[in-house]
Write an enzyme that holds these catalytic residues in place. Structure first.
Site: not given
Length: 731
Positions: A97, A260
């Site tokens: 992020h 993920h």
């Protein structure tokens, strides 16, 4: 009526500026935001002017830092317990992020400055609880101090997190310098409500330069477009947003699948239990936000996105189980405990295969996000995903390279990369330029080349315009562009409208002839590159123009640029550097004339120019007749190609009355107040230096009768800065 002042400690104490009186921008929201040209000055930087981060980083024991980070990964803290006993997934999310705000269109965002520490990013809905990740890192930052920036530490922590869970990364480069205040130049969108999406028009056309689908998100809504759980529609959003971060389909699939593989999302309860973000939290929270009243508010009770998803059976170990699960089950829609839309295996398939993040006695079924299902249901993504599933080594290599690109995309050329972990392989997206492999020209050579250039038949304006066009592609945001490489002679730059291709070809042909003649006459391996010669031509022209104005000046010139090849130039990647407007050359694409002043300030900020530098460059370039197409707009002088302050003198002349042109959009006419005779024409970019109070104050400095010498001095200094914006080797 009492005239005594109020006691400063009473309830009637006077308010001061810091208490939040309306700003000028509140009163006049459409005024030029010149403040973006004066960010991150020494006045906000506690490190001191002598501080050299590159030198400090070079003295850092990087292996010791990595050892400390490795120990931190499994040192779970009671105040914020680690999922699955491992902080690795949290640090991967933090690093992702930090870097994932980058957008290729203007180069802004990204991990290069540690901006996740400040508003608005530290309080974005997509960054919920990343404040905890940075607090967990504080002991490491505190230990290594000025040798290790927050910007570098956040990315390094992500790398070490991956390595600690069995993944081999591609490498790591240091060199990211921290900022000390929020960035004011980045346009994150016009919405004033979190998760609003006014950025779309037409058939889901995302506004440029934005790279996320909603205000406060990094990329896409994991539940699907506006919460609609449609994996095919979500794939369209994924493809668009990742492309705006310079990622292709294969890199996109690798990043999603690789990321993920680890960790989980958090949606233990209703988000109404979550308190305000860090910037709105109480002082007692000490910069932390999202304090949750659900259960313990942490561990198994954590609420972040509202989604409760664990993708893999081994969420702290690298492997291919993400794809095993994605393709191994049929999926049906369900909701998280927080009510968010997510997917579970049909029936009770997969039950008990996934560990609980905090209670070893509990087991769960895997789950997926709508955006995960996009990798299976979008035809192009599915083809890549199945190949990665069948060839885990290809996934590992693709993820390693894509992660490195994600976390280093805004660092600029390889010469800025620091540390022993920098990979040896040079990548096309790094805009490679050959290393200097010859003896450079000396002062005697430079003088001779200047004479040859000025005698070549090329005009002052041609030489100035070509040098400017070569150098002014530089963006301080992601350190791309600039004169080094001479890419102005290559596709796509040689074909850009703003560069006047036919005229450019004539100039380059003559400069290449001079280069060839000089190099063939040398011995001992001495050469001059075309990149150097283009800049030298501009410098010689500025000197000649100053001489015409009665001043002898020497414009600084530092050889050492090299010429890149077409094979070293990704045409699509460089296409984003093409300016829609360049106010310095009085150029704007049709339809942008009305916002030309704002676009000038934006370009000046990308070029790291201050308002005084922007002002003096505009005045000088107009005097040098450097407009695209030899337009006379803003050339407020009777002696073009002479470096005078005439632009400012005539702009501020009160005998001239200005009015909008009845026939040309964005053009104004300056007429004699007494006779009505047309004297000048100018664009909004020209006239803003008389209408904007701050710019007029700067223009007045250069319009004074005693300012000609200082004008030339300041123009030369600003010109030299622009010509060397990408010369990181000179720092």
């Amino acid at each position: 009526m009492s005239t005594e002042p109020n006691c400063p400690f009473s309830g009637n104490a006077r308010k001061h500026t810091a208490a939040g009186a309306p700003s000028n921008a509140d009163w006049w929201p459409n005024q030029l935001k010149l403040n973006i040209l004066h960010q991150h000055s020494a006045m906000s930087d506690p490190m001191g002017e002598a501080f050299n981060y590159a030198q400090e980083f070079k003295s850092l024991d990087l292996e010791a830092v990595k050892k400390d980070l490795l120990a931190l990964m499994t040192n779970s803290q009671d105040w914020w317990p680690a999922d699955f006993g491992h902080y690795g997934p949290l640090f991967i999310r933090m690093a992702w992020h930090s870097a994932g705000t980058y957008r290729v269109s203007d180069g802004r965002g990204g991990a290069g400055s540690g901006n996740q520490r400040f508003a608005p990013l530290n309080s974005w809905p997509d960054n919920v609880n990343l404040d905890k990740a940075r607090r967990l890192l504080w002991p490491v930052k505190q230990k290594y101090g000025r040798k290790l920036s927050w910007a570098d530490l956040m990315i390094l922590a992500g790398n070490v997190a991956l390595e600690s869970m069995g993944f081999k990364t591609f490498g790591f480069a240091g060199g990211r310098e921290d900022i000390w205040e929020p960035e004011e130049d980045v346009y994150w969108g016009s919405e004033n409500t979190w998760l609003d999406d006014k950025r779309y028009s037409g058939d889901r056309d995302l506004e440029n330069p934005l790279g996320a689908v909603q205000m406060g998100l990094i990329y896409v809504n994991p539940e699907g477009p506006n919460g609609n759980p449609d994996p095919i529609a979500a794939a369209r959003d994924i493809r668009e947003t990742f492309a705006r971060m310079a990622m292709n389909d294969e890199e996109t699939v690798a990043l999603i699948a690789g990321g993920h593989t680890f960790g989980k999302t958090h949606g233990a309860g209703d988000v109404k239990h979550v308190g305000p973000e860090p910037e709105a939290a109480g002082i007692e929270e000490q910069g932390l936000g999202w304090n949750s009243g659900f259960g313990t508010g942490k561990g198994g009770d954590t609420i972040s996105s509202g989604l409760e998803v664990t993708w893999s059976t081994t969420p702290t170990k690298w492997g291919n189980n993400y794809f095993d699960n994605l393709f191994g089950y049929e999926w049906e829609l369900t909701t998280s405990p927080a009510g968010a839309q997510q997917w579970k295996p049909k029936g009770d398939a997969g039950a008990g295969t996934v560990p609980d993040a905090h209670d070893p006695s509990k087991r769960h079924a895997p789950a997926m996000l709508t955006t995960d299902l996009s990798l299976r249901l979008d035809p192009a993504y599915e083809k890549i995903s199945r190949r990665f599933h069948e060839n885990p080594d290809q996934l590992a290599d693709a993820f390693a390279r894509a992660w490195f690109k994600l976390t280093h995309r805004d660092m600029g050329p390889l010469s800025r990369y620091l540390g022993p972990l920098v990979p040896k392989e040079q990548l096309l997206w790094q805009d490679p330029i050959p290393a200097v492999d010859h003896k450079l020209v000396d002062e005697q050579d430079i003088a001779a080349l200047k004479t040859r250039i000025l005698a070549s038949g090329l005009s002052i304006s041609q030489l100035v315009t070509t040098a400017w066009a070569s150098a002014a592609t530089f963006r301080g945001s992601d350190k791309r562009g600039g004169a080094n490489g001479a890419r102005i002679r290559l596709a796509p730059q040689k074909n850009w409208e703003v560069n006047q291709p036919a005229e450019l070809a004539k100039v380059l042909q003559k400069l290449e002839t001079i280069q060839k003649d000089f190099n063939s006459a040398q011995s001992g391996g001495k050469k001059v590159s075309l990149a150097d010669l283009i800049v030298l031509g501009g410098c010689a022209a500025v000197e000649a123009a100053a001489k015409k104005a009665g001043q002898d000046v020497k414009v600084p010139f530092s050889p050492g640029r090299m010429d890149a090849s077409q094979e070293q130039t990704d045409v699509d990647s460089f296409a984003v550097l093409e300016p829609a407007a360049d106010g310095f050359r009085n150029y704007a694409r049709k339809g942008l004339e009305g916002s030309a002043a704002e676009l000038l300030v934006d370009k000046a900020q990308l070029m790291t120019l201050t308002a005084p530098e922007m002002t003096v460059l505009i005045g000088g370039l107009r005097a040098l007749n450097a407009n695209v197409g030899q337009s006379k707009h803003g050339v407020f002088t009777k002696q073009p190609e002479t470096l005078t302050n005439d632009f400012f003198v005539n702009l501020l002349d009160m005998s001239t009355k200005w009015q909008k042109s009845a026939t040309s959009e964005g053009v104004l006419e300056g007429r004699d107040r007494a006779t009505g005779e047309l004297k000048w024409t100018g664009t909004i970019v020209d006239l803003v230096f008389g209408s904007n109070s701050q710019l007029r104050a700067l223009a007045e400095v250069y319009a004074c009768s005693d300012s000609q010498k200082s004008f030339v001095r300041d123009f030369v200094a600003a010109w030299n800065k622009v010509m060397n914006l990408d010369r990181f080797d000179l720092a």
